[in-house]
Motif scaffolding. Sequence first.
Motif, PDB file in Angstrom:
ATOM      1  N   TRP A 136       0.858  -1.186   0.000  1.00  0.00           N
ATOM      2  CA  TRP A 136       0.000   0.000   0.000  1.00  0.00           C
ATOM      3  C   TRP A 136       0.893   1.234   0.000  1.00  0.00           C
ATOM      4  O   TRP A 136       1.762   1.392   0.853  1.00  0.00           O
ATOM      5  N   TYR A 137       0.657   2.119  -0.989  1.00  0.00           N
ATOM      6  CA  TYR A 137       1.371   3.388  -1.104  1.00  0.00           C
ATOM      7  C   TYR A 137       0.360   4.515  -1.049  1.00  0.00           C
ATOM      8  O   TYR A 137      -0.797   4.345  -1.415  1.00  0.00           O
ATOM      9  N   ARG A 138       0.823   5.668  -0.631  1.00  0.00           N
ATOM     10  CA  ARG A 138       0.062   6.894  -0.795  1.00  0.00           C
ATOM     11  C   ARG A 138       0.852   7.845  -1.676  1.00  0.00           C
ATOM     12  O   ARG A 138       2.092   7.842  -1.665  1.00  0.00           O
ATOM     13  N   GLN A 139       0.108   8.629  -2.473  1.00  0.00           N
ATOM     14  CA  GLN A 139       0.758   9.559  -3.403  1.00  0.00           C
ATOM     15  C   GLN A 139       0.233  10.957  -3.143  1.00  0.00           C
ATOM     16  O   GLN A 139      -0.970  11.201  -3.237  1.00  0.00           O
ATOM     17  N   ASP A 140       1.135  11.854  -2.814  1.00  0.00           N
ATOM     18  CA  ASP A 140       0.794  13.242  -2.534  1.00  0.00           C
ATOM     19  C   ASP A 140       1.636  14.154  -3.408  1.00  0.00           C
ATOM     20  O   ASP A 140       2.798  13.845  -3.702  1.00  0.00           O
ATOM     21  N   PRO A 141       1.079  15.299  -3.810  1.00  0.00           N
ATOM     22  CA  PRO A 141       1.838  16.249  -4.646  1.00  0.00           C
ATOM     23  C   PRO A 141       3.145  16.647  -3.973  1.00  0.00           C
ATOM     24  O   PRO A 141       3.172  16.991  -2.791  1.00  0.00           O
ATOM     25  N   GLY A 142       4.236  16.576  -4.723  1.00  0.00           N
ATOM     26  CA  GLY A 142       5.528  16.974  -4.181  1.00  0.00           C
ATOM     27  C   GLY A 142       6.185  15.959  -3.276  1.00  0.00           C
ATOM     28  O   GLY A 142       7.308  16.186  -2.803  1.00  0.00           O
ATOM     29  N   MET A 143       5.506  14.838  -3.018  1.00  0.00           N
ATOM     30  CA  MET A 143       6.052  13.828  -2.090  1.00  0.00           C
ATOM     31  C   MET A 143       6.316  12.504  -2.795  1.00  0.00           C
ATOM     32  O   MET A 143       6.995  11.637  -2.276  1.00  0.00           O
ATOM     33  N   GLY A 144       5.749  12.320  -3.951  1.00  0.00           N
ATOM     34  CA  GLY A 144       5.925  11.049  -4.633  1.00  0.00           C
ATOM     35  C   GLY A 144       5.137   9.935  -3.968  1.00  0.00           C
ATOM     36  O   GLY A 144       4.277  10.169  -3.113  1.00  0.00           O
ATOM     37  N   LEU A 145       5.438   8.714  -4.326  1.00  0.00           N
ATOM     38  CA  LEU A 145       4.807   7.532  -3.743  1.00  0.00           C
ATOM     39  C   LEU A 145       5.564   7.127  -2.483  1.00  0.00           C
ATOM     40  O   LEU A 145       6.771   6.917  -2.514  1.00  0.00           O
ATOM     41  N   ARG A 146       4.830   6.982  -1.384  1.00  0.00           N
ATOM     42  CA  ARG A 146       5.448   6.587  -0.117  1.00  0.00           C
ATOM     43  C   ARG A 146       4.776   5.318   0.397  1.00  0.00           C
ATOM     44  O   ARG A 146       3.554   5.226   0.426  1.00  0.00           O
ATOM     45  N   LEU A 147       5.586   4.385   0.842  1.00  0.00           N
ATOM     46  CA  LEU A 147       5.096   3.084   1.274  1.00  0.00           C
ATOM     47  C   LEU A 147       4.492   3.159   2.664  1.00  0.00           C
ATOM     48  O   LEU A 147       5.125   3.640   3.606  1.00  0.00           O
ATOM     49  N   ILE A 148       3.269   2.641   2.805  1.00  0.00           N
ATOM     50  CA  ILE A 148       2.583   2.657   4.097  1.00  0.00           C
ATOM     51  C   ILE A 148       2.835   1.330   4.830  1.00  0.00           C
ATOM     52  O   ILE A 148       3.392   1.296   5.924  1.00  0.00           O
ATOM     53  N   HIS A 149       2.387   0.240   4.240  1.00  0.00           N
ATOM     54  CA  HIS A 149       2.589  -1.112   4.764  1.00  0.00           C
ATOM     55  C   HIS A 149       2.773  -2.060   3.588  1.00  0.00           C
ATOM     56  O   HIS A 149       2.375  -1.744   2.462  1.00  0.00           O
ATOM     57  N   TYR A 150       3.325  -3.227   3.891  1.00  0.00           N
ATOM     58  CA  TYR A 150       3.458  -4.227   2.848  1.00  0.00           C
ATOM     59  C   TYR A 150       3.320  -5.626   3.449  1.00  0.00           C
ATOM     60  O   TYR A 150       3.333  -5.796   4.672  1.00  0.00           O
ATOM     61  N   SER A 151       3.195  -6.606   2.537  1.00  0.00           N
ATOM     62  CA  SER A 151       3.043  -7.992   2.964  1.00  0.00           C
ATOM     63  C   SER A 151       3.820  -8.900   2.023  1.00  0.00           C
ATOM     64  O   SER A 151       3.741  -8.725   0.798  1.00  0.00           O
ATOM     65  N   VAL A 152       4.561  -9.841   2.588  1.00  0.00           N
ATOM     66  CA  VAL A 152       5.335 -10.764   1.760  1.00  0.00           C
ATOM     67  C   VAL A 152       4.662 -12.119   1.641  1.00  0.00           C
ATOM     68  O   VAL A 152       5.249 -13.065   1.093  1.00  0.00           O
ATOM     69  N   GLY A 153       3.448 -12.220   2.125  1.00  0.00           N
ATOM     70  CA  GLY A 153       2.712 -13.473   1.983  1.00  0.00           C
ATOM     71  C   GLY A 153       1.483 -13.473   2.866  1.00  0.00           C
ATOM     72  O   GLY A 153       1.344 -12.626   3.768  1.00  0.00           O
ATOM     73  N   GLU A 154       0.606 -14.428   2.626  1.00  0.00           N
ATOM     74  CA  GLU A 154      -0.624 -14.549   3.413  1.00  0.00           C
ATOM     75  C   GLU A 154      -0.290 -14.607   4.893  1.00  0.00           C
ATOM     76  O   GLU A 154       0.602 -15.348   5.314  1.00  0.00           O
TER      77      GLU A 154
END
Lengths: 114, 112
Positions: free
Chosen positions: A34-52
């Motif tokens: 999950w990423y969020r994208q804001d003007p001037g900030m680019g894509l920033r990673l919120i959380h991630y998962s490497v498997g179930e």
Amino acid sequence: NAGVTQTPKFRVLKTGQSMTLLCAQDMNHEYMYWYRQDPGMGLRLIHYSVGEGTTAKGEVPDGYNVSRLKKQNFLLGLESAAPSQTSVYFCASSYGPRQRYGYTFGSGTRLTVV
Amino acid sequence: EDQVTQSPEALRLQEGESSSLNCSYTVSGLRGLFWYRQDPGKGPEFLFTLYSAGEEKEKERLKATLTKKESFLHITAPKPEDSATYLCAVQAYETSGSRLTFGEGTQLTVNP
């Protein structure tokens, strides 16, 4: 041949409300993000998962929670929305460590918190 | 900490006017460098992966190159449909979860 599907596409929340963003992929990918994208900030990673059943914090995890109960789904929750969480949220998935084909992204959820 | 800087922030070209976009990066052991295209209101779309200095990849009017410190996306004789934001991202060997670090992008406008 849907790829990565995000729901909803748009949402307006009041400060303090909660909501869940759903991401579903049909490519049998192990890794999801999950990423969020804001003007001037680019894509920033919120959380991630490497498997179930696994989740991990990214760069900007505060105020968010995630769950990966099924391999194909990755949920992002906002327990008490704040105006600072107004953003466009993108879910992405990939096969695994060797990012030969990069991520496959969803089309995004535009969230406004008022 | 991995860092990606893209320049220019915005670029306006006339149709047929070739140019290049730059992506400078700092990473502790580059596993891969990625280029994406993003159209307004849509998610990024994968273009290329580059793994080592000297490598080049081509797709239609786009050509990506890689050195030890930067990557270039060359656009030859662009058309209006090439207008989009182009994102660069890096993956480091030591990064858990195969996470990518993205630059802020270059917004390209090609006028007819």
